[in-house]
Enzyme design. Structure first.
Site, PDB file in Angstrom:
ATOM      1  N   ASP A 287       0.797  -1.226   0.000  1.00  0.00           N
ATOM      2  CA  ASP A 287       0.000   0.000   0.000  1.00  0.00           C
ATOM      3  C   ASP A 287       0.824   1.267   0.000  1.00  0.00           C
ATOM      4  OD1 ASP A 287      -2.607  -0.860   0.057  1.00  0.00           O
ATOM      5  OD2 ASP A 287      -2.646  -1.122   2.232  1.00  0.00           O
TER       6      ASP A 287
HETATM    7  C1  GLC Z   1      -1.703  -3.753   5.461  1.00  0.00           C
HETATM    8  C2  GLC Z   1      -2.917  -3.754   4.572  1.00  0.00           C
HETATM    9  C3  GLC Z   1      -2.716  -4.702   3.410  1.00  0.00           C
HETATM   10  C4  GLC Z   1      -1.415  -4.403   2.690  1.00  0.00           C
HETATM   11  C5  GLC Z   1      -0.256  -4.402   3.654  1.00  0.00           C
HETATM   12  C6  GLC Z   1       1.046  -3.998   3.000  1.00  0.00           C
HETATM   13  O1  GLC Z   1      -1.589  -4.975   6.104  1.00  0.00           O
HETATM   14  O2  GLC Z   1      -4.068  -4.141   5.281  1.00  0.00           O
HETATM   15  O3  GLC Z   1      -3.787  -4.608   2.516  1.00  0.00           O
HETATM   16  O4  GLC Z   1      -1.240  -5.368   1.690  1.00  0.00           O
HETATM   17  O5  GLC Z   1      -0.532  -3.500   4.711  1.00  0.00           O
HETATM   18  O6  GLC Z   1       1.075  -2.669   2.621  1.00  0.00           O
END
Ligand code: GLC
Length: 809
Positions: free
Chosen positions: A494
């Site tokens: 993200d």
């Molecule tokens: C958090 C989010 C997930 C994402 C991860 C890495 O766990 O909930 O959707 O893939 O971060 O950024």
């Protein structure tokens, strides 16, 4: 230092020192009604949605010693006043003679002894029910009779959880409490927000007469709230004020005069907190749980639910920590993540629009299929309705309203409004569901796409299979300058938010894996045209990845909008990403040579004794052209932290190349059960995986945070059961293809699959990692390593011998 121990026989973790480094929690109930209970009795409870229908006020950022949501006070006469204490330790913090918090499956039991009074409080929500029950047994363990009063307390929040903190006038003006004395002479103290007075009433009641009550925090604490939760002044009075709050900070405190309890005698007080349309409608269920026998029955039913859920897969390996994790704690965590997605925990606070994550929950589904395939299917239904007509998906949705949004991408002007990976995960979830159940009719079910007209009617619907096909087509058509999938706002990671036009190697590989699944499904359905089409997509993407993303020793992770690589040796920070290496192996895009080289690079550059880092080296300063990752210091979270979710992917990749020793080394180094012995470094609950552990670039290397709600649960379970132990569902049957540490003599697995029980015994006389030599089913040798579907309700013995290390590990 240790704060507790594992009691596998009772499937509990027992905390023996309440001063854990951070609160350690458990979950009760489900998203339909339930929430978290911490090890000192605090509770955050909601019904159907923590953002829009929260019941108790639990502020996790307050110090651990503070009151949160719920507690229990006991008191007895002392001099002119009362000795008041909480048997949960918090908030009075008295010295205890015994403290134990039994973290069980769906329940928490706090056992304590203070001042000659033993309390055993079992906190749970009955299966499928909508009441938080506290079954409290109070025993006089002193040698004198004691006259004891019990005062359980709940602090309410406004149902709109965020408004509670953003409007300190509207909220207190709109909430009120009322007392109902029912025909049995018992009291039900209700609370609601005025606008819900005819629809949603919170009720707090018990099975004992209440001598007086309080519903206003100000009067309970006393002295205009210069009385405290540690020493509520009203509890020095014989009676509480019987005040029915018309506004303010609503609580429910019920004073029970339990009378004289003789030495050795036990009194049982059962409280219940619930929410119903009206008191009248609540009465039957309230009366049910006032009956101790019904409470016992509900507790037994809860135990039966967990028995059934866990019994579908039990393992016996040479490693005790693995057994504990795979037989109890990991599948439990999978069930919790399925229920709560990344919505409500001690760290993910359940405010606002986060709701159910499309990507996260799609991955959670795969973690529960062994024990609860129907729950998985129900969630898939919801998820598919958040998919758009073009095949991409909304990032998250509220479970109550089903209103979806585009996640954090909304916060940055001009950024793409979709995540390039979201929609592809559902392909993995649906195909895993089909392999588990054989429920192919599901593919023909018709479900709407997300977009709706003004009357809220969906514009278009399609079969489940159509939804999957559109997911594939979206990515196939959404490519950038290298022919690789555009990143969108982000992919799985993200926090890497590159400029519009950037491309994602992660999404390219996830696309590859989704294509493998679609090809296998089409082949099973006899749809040769789709086999050909998806094989063509697959080969094309494979070629593009290999022609453009190999950096010499490993795969790059992204191409930025200007074509420059991210995750390359030419970068100064973020030179290598773990997902960049594991996923080309999972997708099958990497050649055997490249797979080995890429995985060696992970071992060399990213592995630590506490797990594999997500990337290295960390970015050292905020850079808006990279995005969220640069808001963290090096070593934290996605910026070079041990973001645990990615570790099982490396484990799966290692088993693919046949390296069982390393796969298990990676598995063991993150096993939370083993963290019990280094808990002062780790700090979080040793009975669940955390989302993140600080990496070795950070001074607090090894410190875990964000426990419980993480995709690590589902993927670690898959990695261990399907890839290390190698028991994997296929359309044709149960495949056995272990990849274990060579020193293991073997292991056993009992697995329920499509209406039969498979008792799998694997032996490893040659001490290899991988390579099935022979398979016998019910004493008869079979060809290959897929044991057929029996659907006969019987138990079948499967004897497997591995040897002759064909993959050359
Ligand atoms: C958090 C989010 C997930 C994402 C991860 C890495 O766990 O909930 O959707 O893939 O971060 O950024």
């Amino acid at each position: 230092m240790q704060y507790g121990y594992f009691d596998d026989e009772h499937r509990e973790y027992v905390i023996t020192n309440p001063k854990t480094p951070v609160k350690w929690i458990n979950y009760v109930g489900t998203l339909a009604f339930g929430g978290i209970v911490d090890h000192t009795g605090g509770a955050l409870i909601c019904k159907e949605d923590p953002a829009l229908n929260r019941i108790t006020k639990y502020i996790s950022q307050l110090p651990s010693s503070e009151f949160k949501g719920e507690t229990l006070y006991l008191r007895f006469k002392q001099g002119e006043g009362y000795k008041v204490f909480s048997p949960y330790f918090v908030p009075t913090l008295d010295r205890y003679d015994l403290y134990e918090c039994h973290v069980g499956l769906g329940y928490t039991r706090i056992v304590s002894e203070f001042y000659g009074i033993r309390t055993e409080a079992t906190i749970f929500v009955p299966s499928g029910g909508s009441r938080e029950i506290r079954d409290i047994r109070i025993t006089n363990v002193s040698d004198q009779p004691l006259e004891i009063d019990a005062i359980p307390v709940v602090e309410y929040t406004h149902f709109d959880a965020l408004k509670q903190f953003t409007n300190a006038d509207w909220v207190p003006q709109t909430v009120q409490s009322k007392a109902y004395h029912d025909e049995n002479g018992l009291l039900i103290l209700t609370q609601c927000a005025f606008m819900h007075k005819d629809t949603r009433i919170n009720t707090f009641t018990s099975n004992h007469p209440v001598s007086s009550f309080e519903s206003d925090r100000r009067w309970f604490l006393g002295d205009n709230e210069y009385g405290t939760w540690a020493n509520p002044l009203s509890l020095q009075q014989e009676k509480l004020g019987d005040y029915e709050a018309q506004r303010g900070d609503n609580i429910a405190a019920l004073l029970h005069r339990l009378g004289v309890i003789r030495p050795g005698q036990t009194t049982r007080l059962i409280t219940q907190l619930g929410q119903d349309e009206s008191v009248e409608k609540a009465l039957p269920v309230i009366n049910r749980y006032r009956d101790p026998e019904q409470v016992d029955r509900a507790f037994d039913e809860l135990a039966a639910f967990w028995d059934a859920y866990l019994s579908n897969m039990q393992v016996e390996t040479p490693d005790a920590n693995t057994n504990s994790l795979l037989n109890i704690h990991n599948p439990r965590q999978c069930y919790i993540t399925l229920n709560w997605s990344r919505y409500l925990s001690l760290y993910q606070l359940g405010f606002g629009a986060r709701g159910i994550g499309f990507r996260d929950s799609s991955q959670d589904v795969t973690g529960v299929l062994v024990g609860a395939p129907e729950d998985g299917k129900e969630l898939i239904h919801k998820l598919l309705q958040a998919q758009k007509r073009d095949g991409s998906a909304m990032h998250q949705f509220n479970p109550l309203t089903m209103v979806a949004n585009e996640g954090d991408s909304r916060e940055i002007e001009g950024a793409p409004r979709y995540y390039s990976d979201d929609h592809l995960w559902i392909v993995l979830a649906v195909t895993a569901y089909l392999k588990e159940t054989g429920d192919f009719a599901f593919l023909d079910e018709v479900l709407p796409y997300y977009e709706k007209d003004r009357e809220e009617h969906p514009f278009e619907s399609g079969t489940v299979l159509d939804h999957l096909r559109r997911a594939i087509e979206f990515t196939w058509n959404d490519v950038g300058a290298h022919g690789l999938p555009l990143l969108g706002f982000a992919d799985w990671n993200d926090t890497v938010n590159l400029r519009k036009g950037a491309e994602s190697l992660f999404t390219a590989n996830l696309f590859g894996k989704a294509l493998l699944e679609m090809i296998e499904l089409a082949r099973h359905l006899g749809d040769e045209e789709s086999v050909a089409r998806y094989s063509d997509y697959y080969e094309t993407m494979k070629r593009r990845v290999n022609e453009q993303a190999w950096d010499g020793e490993w795969y790059v992770r992204y191409f930025d909008a200007d074509g420059s690589p991210v995750g390359s040796h030419t970068n100064t920070a973020g030179q290598i990403y773990a997902n960049g290496q594991s996923w080309p192996v999972i997708s099958g895009f990497a050649s055997p040579e490249r797979a080995k080289a890429a995985l060696e690079a992970v071992y060399r550059r990213l592995n630590t004794r506490n797990g594999i880092k997500l990337s290295a080296p960390g970015y050292n300063g905020f850079d808006p052209t990279k995005g969220g990752i640069t808001t963290y210091p090096p070593g934290a979270k996605e910026n070079g932290g041990i973001f645990l979710h990615t570790n099982p992917w490396v484990i799966i990749a290692e088993t693919t190349v046949g390296n069982g020793d390393r796969a298990f080394e990676y598995y063991s180094q993150i096993n939370p059960v083993a963290k019990n012995d280094k808990i002062d470094e780790f700090e979080c609950e040793p009975y669940v995986y955390p989302q993140n552990i600080l990496g070795d670039e950070h001074p607090q290397f090894g410190l875990a945070r964000n426990s419980w709600l993480t995709g690590t649960a589902s993927w670690a379970y898959q990695a261990a059961t399907q890839y290390i132990l190698g028991v994997k569902t296929t359309y044709e049957g149960l495949q056995i293809n272990p990849c274990i540490p060579r020193q293991w003599d073997g292991f056993k697995v009992t697995r329920e699959f499509r209406g039969a029980v498979y008792q799998v015994v694997v032996r490893n006389p040659d001490h290899v990692c991988k390579g099935v030599k022979s398979v016998k089913v019910d004493g008869k040798e079979v060809a290959g390593n897929v044991v057929p579907v029996f659907e006969d309700g019987k138990t079948h013995r499967v004897e497997v011998i591995i040897g002759e290390d064909i993959q050359g590990c």
